[in-house]
Design a protein around this motif. Structure first.
Motif, PDB file in Angstrom:
ATOM      1  N   ILE A  22      10.882  10.749  -6.385  1.00 51.42           N
ATOM      2  CA  ILE A  22      10.769  10.430  -7.809  1.00 51.42           C
ATOM      3  C   ILE A  22       9.330  10.032  -8.100  1.00 51.42           C
ATOM      4  CG2 ILE A  22      11.548   8.930  -9.676  1.00 51.42           C
ATOM      5  CD1 ILE A  22      14.119   8.487  -8.070  1.00 51.42           C
ATOM      6  N   PRO A  23       8.605  10.780  -8.924  1.00 52.44           N
ATOM      7  CA  PRO A  23       7.216  10.412  -9.247  1.00 52.44           C
ATOM      8  C   PRO A  23       7.168   9.080  -9.992  1.00 52.44           C
ATOM      9  CG  PRO A  23       7.679  12.689  -9.869  1.00 52.44           C
ATOM     10  CD  PRO A  23       9.009  12.048  -9.563  1.00 52.44           C
ATOM     11  N   ILE A  24       6.254   8.202  -9.567  1.00 53.06           N
ATOM     12  CA  ILE A  24       6.111   6.888 -10.204  1.00 53.06           C
ATOM     13  C   ILE A  24       4.712   6.716 -10.790  1.00 53.06           C
ATOM     14  CG2 ILE A  24       6.218   4.406  -9.867  1.00 53.06           C
ATOM     15  CD1 ILE A  24       8.912   5.635  -9.555  1.00 53.06           C
ATOM     16  N   LEU A  25       3.685   6.911  -9.968  1.00 51.00           N
ATOM     17  CA  LEU A  25       2.300   6.792 -10.447  1.00 51.00           C
ATOM     18  C   LEU A  25       1.765   8.173 -10.790  1.00 51.00           C
ATOM     19  CD1 LEU A  25       0.713   4.141  -8.028  1.00 51.00           C
ATOM     20  CD2 LEU A  25       2.059   3.795 -10.120  1.00 51.00           C
ATOM     21  N   HIS A  26       1.063   8.242 -11.915  1.00 51.73           N
ATOM     22  CA  HIS A  26       0.639   9.540 -12.447  1.00 51.73           C
ATOM     23  C   HIS A  26      -0.877   9.622 -12.661  1.00 51.73           C
ATOM     24  CE1 HIS A  26       4.884  10.389 -13.077  1.00 51.73           C
ATOM     25  NE2 HIS A  26       4.985   9.213 -13.665  1.00 51.73           N
ATOM     26  N   GLY A  27      -1.630   9.052 -11.733  1.00 54.83           N
ATOM     27  CA  GLY A  27      -3.086   9.132 -11.824  1.00 54.83           C
ATOM     28  C   GLY A  27      -3.694   7.786 -12.167  1.00 54.83           C
ATOM     29  N   VAL A  28      -3.883   6.937 -11.151  1.00 57.39           N
ATOM     30  CA  VAL A  28      -4.414   5.587 -11.349  1.00 57.39           C
ATOM     31  C   VAL A  28      -5.835   5.511 -10.807  1.00 57.39           C
ATOM     32  CG1 VAL A  28      -4.170   3.146 -10.746  1.00 57.39           C
ATOM     33  CG2 VAL A  28      -2.135   4.528 -11.245  1.00 57.39           C
ATOM     34  N   ASP A  29      -6.738   5.004 -11.627  1.00 60.87           N
ATOM     35  CA  ASP A  29      -8.132   4.781 -11.229  1.00 60.87           C
ATOM     36  C   ASP A  29      -8.422   3.287 -11.323  1.00 60.87           C
ATOM     37  OD1 ASP A  29      -9.244   7.597 -10.939  1.00 60.87           O
ATOM     38  OD2 ASP A  29      -8.522   7.696 -12.999  1.00 60.87           O
ATOM     39  N   ARG A  60       8.253   4.258   2.352  1.00 56.68           N
ATOM     40  CA  ARG A  60       9.108   4.911   1.368  1.00 56.68           C
ATOM     41  C   ARG A  60       8.312   5.472   0.183  1.00 56.68           C
ATOM     42  NH1 ARG A  60      14.341   1.613  -0.255  1.00 56.68           N
ATOM     43  NH2 ARG A  60      14.657   1.871   1.982  1.00 56.68           N
ATOM     44  N   TYR A  61       7.064   5.094   0.092  1.00 54.41           N
ATOM     45  CA  TYR A  61       6.226   5.517  -1.021  1.00 54.41           C
ATOM     46  C   TYR A  61       5.233   6.581  -0.540  1.00 54.41           C
ATOM     47  CZ  TYR A  61       8.260   1.640  -3.531  1.00 54.41           C
ATOM     48  OH  TYR A  61       9.163   0.795  -4.143  1.00 54.41           O
ATOM     49  N   GLU A  62       5.348   7.762  -1.073  1.00 60.75           N
ATOM     50  CA  GLU A  62       4.544   8.902  -0.625  1.00 60.75           C
ATOM     51  C   GLU A  62       3.416   9.175  -1.619  1.00 60.75           C
ATOM     52  OE1 GLU A  62       5.155  13.681  -0.042  1.00 60.75           O
ATOM     53  OE2 GLU A  62       6.684  12.332   0.792  1.00 60.75           O
ATOM     54  N   VAL A  63       2.189   9.154  -1.112  1.00 62.29           N
ATOM     55  CA  VAL A  63       1.039   9.488  -1.951  1.00 62.29           C
ATOM     56  C   VAL A  63       0.967  11.003  -2.081  1.00 62.29           C
ATOM     57  CG1 VAL A  63      -1.474   9.391  -2.174  1.00 62.29           C
ATOM     58  CG2 VAL A  63      -0.213   7.399  -1.301  1.00 62.29           C
ATOM     59  N   THR A  64       1.104  11.483  -3.300  1.00 64.53           N
ATOM     60  CA  THR A  64       1.119  12.927  -3.550  1.00 64.53           C
ATOM     61  C   THR A  64      -0.203  13.448  -4.096  1.00 64.53           C
ATOM     62  OG1 THR A  64       2.069  12.551  -5.759  1.00 64.53           O
ATOM     63  CG2 THR A  64       3.608  12.932  -3.934  1.00 64.53           C
ATOM     64  N   GLY A  65      -1.133  12.553  -4.364  1.00 67.22           N
ATOM     65  CA  GLY A  65      -2.438  12.981  -4.855  1.00 67.22           C
ATOM     66  C   GLY A  65      -3.368  11.795  -5.003  1.00 67.22           C
ATOM     67  N   GLY A  66      -4.667  12.084  -5.045  1.00 68.95           N
ATOM     68  CA  GLY A  66      -5.648  11.030  -5.211  1.00 68.95           C
ATOM     69  C   GLY A  66      -6.061  10.400  -3.891  1.00 68.95           C
ATOM     70  N   SER A  67      -6.763   9.268  -3.976  1.00 70.64           N
ATOM     71  CA  SER A  67      -7.321   8.651  -2.773  1.00 70.64           C
ATOM     72  C   SER A  67      -7.413   7.137  -2.925  1.00 70.64           C
ATOM     73  CB  SER A  67      -8.721   9.217  -2.489  1.00 70.64           C
ATOM     74  OG  SER A  67      -9.613   8.893  -3.551  1.00 70.64           O
ATOM     75  N   ILE A  68      -7.430   6.467  -1.766  1.00 72.20           N
ATOM     76  CA  ILE A  68      -7.708   5.035  -1.677  1.00 72.20           C
ATOM     77  C   ILE A  68      -8.747   4.863  -0.586  1.00 72.20           C
ATOM     78  CG2 ILE A  68      -6.788   2.723  -1.288  1.00 72.20           C
ATOM     79  CD1 ILE A  68      -4.011   3.800  -1.909  1.00 72.20           C
ATOM     80  N   ALA A  69      -9.867   4.230  -0.908  1.00 67.27           N
ATOM     81  CA  ALA A  69     -10.938   4.042   0.072  1.00 67.27           C
ATOM     82  C   ALA A  69     -11.332   2.570   0.139  1.00 67.27           C
ATOM     83  CB  ALA A  69     -12.152   4.883  -0.295  1.00 67.27           C
ATOM     84  N   LEU A  70     -11.539   2.078   1.336  1.00 68.50           N
ATOM     85  CA  LEU A  70     -12.022   0.712   1.568  1.00 68.50           C
ATOM     86  C   LEU A  70     -13.370   0.811   2.257  1.00 68.50           C
ATOM     87  CD1 LEU A  70     -11.807  -2.340   1.677  1.00 68.50           C
ATOM     88  CD2 LEU A  70     -10.363  -2.121   3.714  1.00 68.50           C
TER      89      LEU A  70
END
Length: 262
Positions: A22-29, A60-70
């Motif tokens: 089920i898509p939850i996040l739709h493009g967060v910056d 349980r939460y699958e990243v389907t697009g985008g990125s997270i960088a530290l």
């Protein structure tokens, strides 16, 4: 200075093994730097907790697009424990009980994992006692199983106790104010402020209400709705939300997707 940078993040959740995503996040910056406090506010089901779980690496939460960088490193390629060692910390909305594992063993094991070596016992005992005293946590909690039989306020203090001992680069606090009375809210907020002052850590504070923001003052406020950041501003935005609510950020065209609890 450390930087946590989230770009066009898209996340879906699988409620059960045999269910569809089920898509939850739709493009967060969102970009957070050392010493900054960012408040994320929004109605239930808007995606706030999903954001925190995605950063921490909940399976349980699958990243389907985008990125997270530290600090330029790809967080999405890290396991959960690697994310913790890299400097990410999640205080959960509903801390879990761990029967049979004492709080003392849990805290020392966590510190050993994050720091790369076991802290010297004499110094560690002094460190833990000092942190407990600052948060008003009774020393007898050390021998109790993690969160077992703890009140809601005690569980939240325990989360902040972990924060003070693990000293992460970034703290994601998922509704840390939930279920706290006025006195506990003040103590927990003071703990967050001490962490930030001592470690210059970045804070992502997820909340429904403005009351904790009177103690932990954010420089930036972001409004979440339907899996996106739909408005941004300073502390005045949180005060506006308290007065007017979230209705103007929602439309009848789309229903809000409910988040799946951990």
């Amino acid at each position: 200075m450390s930087v946590l940078e989230i770009k066009d993040l898209r996340v879906a959740v699988k409620p059960s093994d045999d269910a569809d995503l089920i898509p939850i996040l739709h493009g967060v910056d969102l970009t957070i730097r050392s010493g900054e406090t960012h408040a994320v506010m929004g109605p239930n089901g808007s995606g706030k907790s999903t954001l925190s779980y995605a950063i921490a690496g909940h399976p349980r939460y699958e990243v389907t697009g985008g990125s997270i960088a530290l600090d330029g490193e790809d967080v999405l390629q890290m396991s959960v424990d690697e994310r913790a060692r890299a400097g990410l910390f999640l205080a959960m909305q509903y801390p879990v009980e761990v029967p049979g594992v004492s709080t003392a063993n849990f805290l020392r094991t966590a510190a050993t994992s994050v720091r790369g070596e076991a802290p010297a016992l004499r110094h560690w005992i002094k460190e833990v006692k000092g942190a407990m005293a600052e948060l008003g946590v009774d020393s007898s909690f050390s021998e109790r199983s993690v969160n077992e039989g703890f009140s809601g306020g005690e569980k939240k203090r325990h989360e902040i106790l972990q924060l003070s001992l693990l000293k992460p680069k970034f703290a994601i606090l998922d509704e840390t104010d939930s279920g706290l009375d006025v006195d506990a809210l003040r103590v927990v907020s003071e703990g967050v402020n001490r962490y930030q002052e001592r470690e210059q850590g970045g804070v992502l504070l997820i909340t429904h209400y403005n009351r904790i923001l009177k103690y932990v003052r954010p420089q930036f406020v972001h409004v979440f709705a339907k899996g996106r950041i739909v408005a941004e501003g300073g502390p005045e935005l949180a005060e506006e939300l308290e007065a007017t609510g979230y209705e103007r950020f929602l439309t009848d065209e789309h229903s809000v997707t409910e988040e799946v609890s951990a």
